[in-house]
Design a protein around this motif. Sequence first.
Motif, PDB file in Angstrom:
ATOM      1  N   THR A 232       0.840  -1.207   0.000  1.00 14.39           N
ATOM      2  CA  THR A 232       0.000   0.000   0.000  1.00 14.39           C
ATOM      3  C   THR A 232       0.872   1.253   0.000  1.00 14.39           C
ATOM      4  O   THR A 232       0.601   2.219  -0.700  1.00 14.39           O
ATOM      5  N   LYS A 234       3.860   1.585  -1.196  1.00 16.62           N
ATOM      6  CA  LYS A 234       4.478   1.741  -2.514  1.00 16.62           C
ATOM      7  C   LYS A 234       3.490   2.372  -3.496  1.00 16.62           C
ATOM      8  O   LYS A 234       3.857   3.180  -4.334  1.00 16.62           O
ATOM      9  N   LYS A 235       2.232   1.977  -3.357  1.00 13.71           N
ATOM     10  CA  LYS A 235       1.198   2.466  -4.268  1.00 13.71           C
ATOM     11  C   LYS A 235       1.050   3.975  -4.198  1.00 13.71           C
ATOM     12  O   LYS A 235       0.743   4.642  -5.174  1.00 13.71           O
TER      13      LYS A 235
END
Length: 237
Positions: A232, A234-235
């Motif tokens: 999450t 990284k997103k």
Amino acid sequence: MGNSIKPHIERAEKTGVCQLCGNGLSEVPPELMRLTKNLRTLDLSDNKLQVLPKSIAQFTVLKSFLANNNRLGSLPLELGSLSKLEAVSLNNNRITSLPATFSKLRSLKTVSLCGNGITQFPFELCSLKNLDVVDLSRNKLTQLPDQIADLQAIELNVNQNQISRISECTARCPRLKVLRIEENCLQVDSIPSQLLTDSQVSLLSLDGNLFEMKQFHQLAGYDKYMDRYTATKKKFN
């Protein structure tokens, strides 16, 4: 009509937004009834209101309702008639429970009830399919019960309550990604393993409970939770 209120009412007739914050109001001004057909936002925060009138049901296009920092002890059943309502903020009142009709507010996306006297998780929230954010911080909750499995919220904040039990059913919340449960009464073994291994939760805030965070890091399933947390993060980076 009080001189301090009149210009607000006249402006709201044109804009659909009425802000009556900090006017020392002990009751909802009857003059507001002029706005029932066009009022989309009503802010009655920072007053001395103890009750909301049944006539609130007549604000049929109301989307946002705020009455923070008042003295409300309960909410009228008629509140459930506001089918267009998307946001409710009633922080820092004296509310102990929600009326059963709250479950009819099908358009609700955000509910903020921080700093009240709620002792049991409001099951009325669990039937609201469009709910995104629920803030129940600084209340008197002692547990997240089994019925919470039906909660549709993406984010739930129950910081600063007295929670000592989290039902394993919390892991079944279909959209729950953020669970804030800081400064409660949790022991490390009160955290159900399903929440780490089998839930959608990718941010679990637990600081200020009755264990050291390194104990949390040693729980079975922690690695699986961290995989979701990292993915999450990284997103959004």
